[in-house]
Each structure stands twice: as C-alpha cells, then as structure tokens.
Design a protein around this motif. Structure first.
Motif, PDB file in Angstrom:
ATOM      1  N   PHE A  20       1.709  12.193  -1.159  1.00 47.39           N
ATOM      2  CA  PHE A  20       1.232  13.544  -0.934  1.00 47.39           C
ATOM      3  C   PHE A  20       2.020  14.440  -1.876  1.00 47.39           C
ATOM      4  O   PHE A  20       3.251  14.400  -1.900  1.00 47.39           O
ATOM      5  CB  PHE A  20       1.474  13.973   0.514  1.00 47.39           C
ATOM      6  N   THR A  25       0.760   5.636  -0.114  1.00 41.77           N
ATOM      7  CA  THR A  25       0.072   6.926  -0.101  1.00 41.77           C
ATOM      8  C   THR A  25       1.097   7.974  -0.471  1.00 41.77           C
ATOM      9  O   THR A  25       2.190   8.008   0.104  1.00 41.77           O
ATOM     10  CB  THR A  25      -0.520   7.238   1.293  1.00 41.77           C
ATOM     11  N   ASP A  72       0.848  -1.194   0.000  1.00 38.65           N
ATOM     12  CA  ASP A  72       0.000   0.000   0.000  1.00 38.65           C
ATOM     13  C   ASP A  72       0.884   1.244   0.000  1.00 38.65           C
ATOM     14  O   ASP A  72       1.864   1.301   0.747  1.00 38.65           O
ATOM     15  CB  ASP A  72      -0.908   0.001   1.230  1.00 38.65           C
ATOM     16  N   LYS A  98       4.426   7.418   1.724  1.00 37.79           N
ATOM     17  CA  LYS A  98       4.210   6.614   2.934  1.00 37.79           C
ATOM     18  C   LYS A  98       3.767   5.239   2.476  1.00 37.79           C
ATOM     19  O   LYS A  98       2.922   5.140   1.584  1.00 37.79           O
ATOM     20  CB  LYS A  98       3.128   7.287   3.773  1.00 37.79           C
ATOM     21  N   THR A 112      -1.319  -0.992  -4.017  1.00 33.32           N
ATOM     22  CA  THR A 112      -2.436  -0.053  -4.048  1.00 33.32           C
ATOM     23  C   THR A 112      -1.883   1.356  -3.878  1.00 33.32           C
ATOM     24  O   THR A 112      -0.777   1.542  -3.366  1.00 33.32           O
ATOM     25  CB  THR A 112      -3.459  -0.354  -2.939  1.00 33.32           C
ATOM     26  N   LEU A 113      -2.647   2.349  -4.303  1.00 30.87           N
ATOM     27  CA  LEU A 113      -2.154   3.720  -4.280  1.00 30.87           C
ATOM     28  C   LEU A 113      -3.268   4.686  -3.927  1.00 30.87           C
ATOM     29  O   LEU A 113      -4.379   4.595  -4.456  1.00 30.87           O
ATOM     30  CB  LEU A 113      -1.596   4.099  -5.657  1.00 30.87           C
ATOM     31  N   THR A 114      -2.948   5.607  -3.036  1.00 29.41           N
ATOM     32  CA  THR A 114      -3.804   6.754  -2.769  1.00 29.41           C
ATOM     33  C   THR A 114      -2.952   7.986  -2.967  1.00 29.41           C
ATOM     34  O   THR A 114      -1.863   8.092  -2.390  1.00 29.41           O
ATOM     35  CB  THR A 114      -4.349   6.721  -1.318  1.00 29.41           C
ATOM     36  N   GLY A 115      -3.407   8.907  -3.808  1.00 29.96           N
ATOM     37  CA  GLY A 115      -2.695  10.157  -4.047  1.00 29.96           C
ATOM     38  C   GLY A 115      -3.487  11.308  -3.468  1.00 29.96           C
ATOM     39  O   GLY A 115      -4.700  11.406  -3.685  1.00 29.96           O
ATOM     40  N   ILE A 116      -2.806  12.174  -2.737  1.00 31.52           N
ATOM     41  CA  ILE A 116      -3.471  13.281  -2.068  1.00 31.52           C
ATOM     42  C   ILE A 116      -2.755  14.582  -2.421  1.00 31.52           C
ATOM     43  O   ILE A 116      -1.535  14.695  -2.246  1.00 31.52           O
ATOM     44  CB  ILE A 116      -3.459  13.088  -0.533  1.00 31.52           C
TER      45      ILE A 116
END
Length: 135
Positions: free
Chosen positions: A80, A78, A76, A123, A106-110
C-alpha cells in the motif's frame, strides 16, 4: 473458535496488544503477516520515506524470523503506497535489497490516500518451512 498460533517479533508485543491485532498467524502451513509499516518500537513513524520503507521491511523480517522464515519463503505480497505517482520510484529502488533473486513472489500494489501517518505498508503470506507448521 480455535486458538490462533500467533507470532510476535521481539520487543513489539505491547504495540500489537495496544492496537489489538496479531502481527502474524500460522495456519495450515502458511504464515499470514499483518501489514507492516515503518514504525519505531513505540509505534511512531520514521519521518523520511526511505527510512520508513527500510523500517517496514526490517519489521517484516523480524516477524518472518520469529516464525522460522525468511523473505525467500514469501509467496504473496501486497503493498500500500500513499501517493504512488510521487513515491513509487523512491520505494521501488529499495525493493531489490530485500527481495533477492527471481523467482519473486506475486505482488499486488494499491495506491491509497491515508495510512495513519505512514507512506508505505507491506503485507505478506509466507509458506512455512517444513517442521514449522503447527496448523
């Protein structure tokens, strides 16, 4: 509270001690890595965006290595990004150099407005290889 199994990369413990956080903690077969920025050993940012992103990945990889992992163990991510509309393409063209082949994590971009003088932070959570987990 139980003692944390903290992982420190070489030559950076003073930076983490000064800022009062752990770079990574092993728990239940996973490695939880604090956000890594493109900081030099003294904590100052690399001034140029591409160099900052490369340094962030190098800092991340040093922590992963200290825990017996590689980016292949990451499940995972993340990220920023300050001003993603302007910076995303510059950053994302560097990602393949560090992520390798599919399947990818998996990826979350903020998108954010401020990262303490940095433009990019990453992170991750990694699965510890068998034999590395101390729970």
């Amino acid at each position: 509270m139980a003692s944390r199994d903290v992982v420190f990369p070489p030559r950076r413990q003073a930076l983490y001690d000064r800022n009062r956080y752990s770079p990574a903690v092993r728990s239940n077969g996973f490695l939880f890595v604090s956000g890594q920025v493109g900081s030099r050993e003294d904590g100052s940012p690399e001034p140029e965006l591409e160099a900052q992103v490369r340094r962030a990945f190098d800092n991340l990889n040093a922590i992963l290595k200290a825990a017996g992992c590689t980016f292949d163990d990451v499940v995972d991510v993340t990220v920023f990004i300050v001003d993603p509309e302007s910076n995303f393409e510059t950053i994302w063209k560097l990602v393949p150099e560090y992520w390798g082949e599919a399947p990818h994590p998996t990826l979350t971009g903020i998108g954010v407005t401020w990262l303490y003088g940095f433009q990019f932070e990453i992170k991750v959570i990694a699965k510890l290889p068998d034999g590395s987990a101390l729970s």
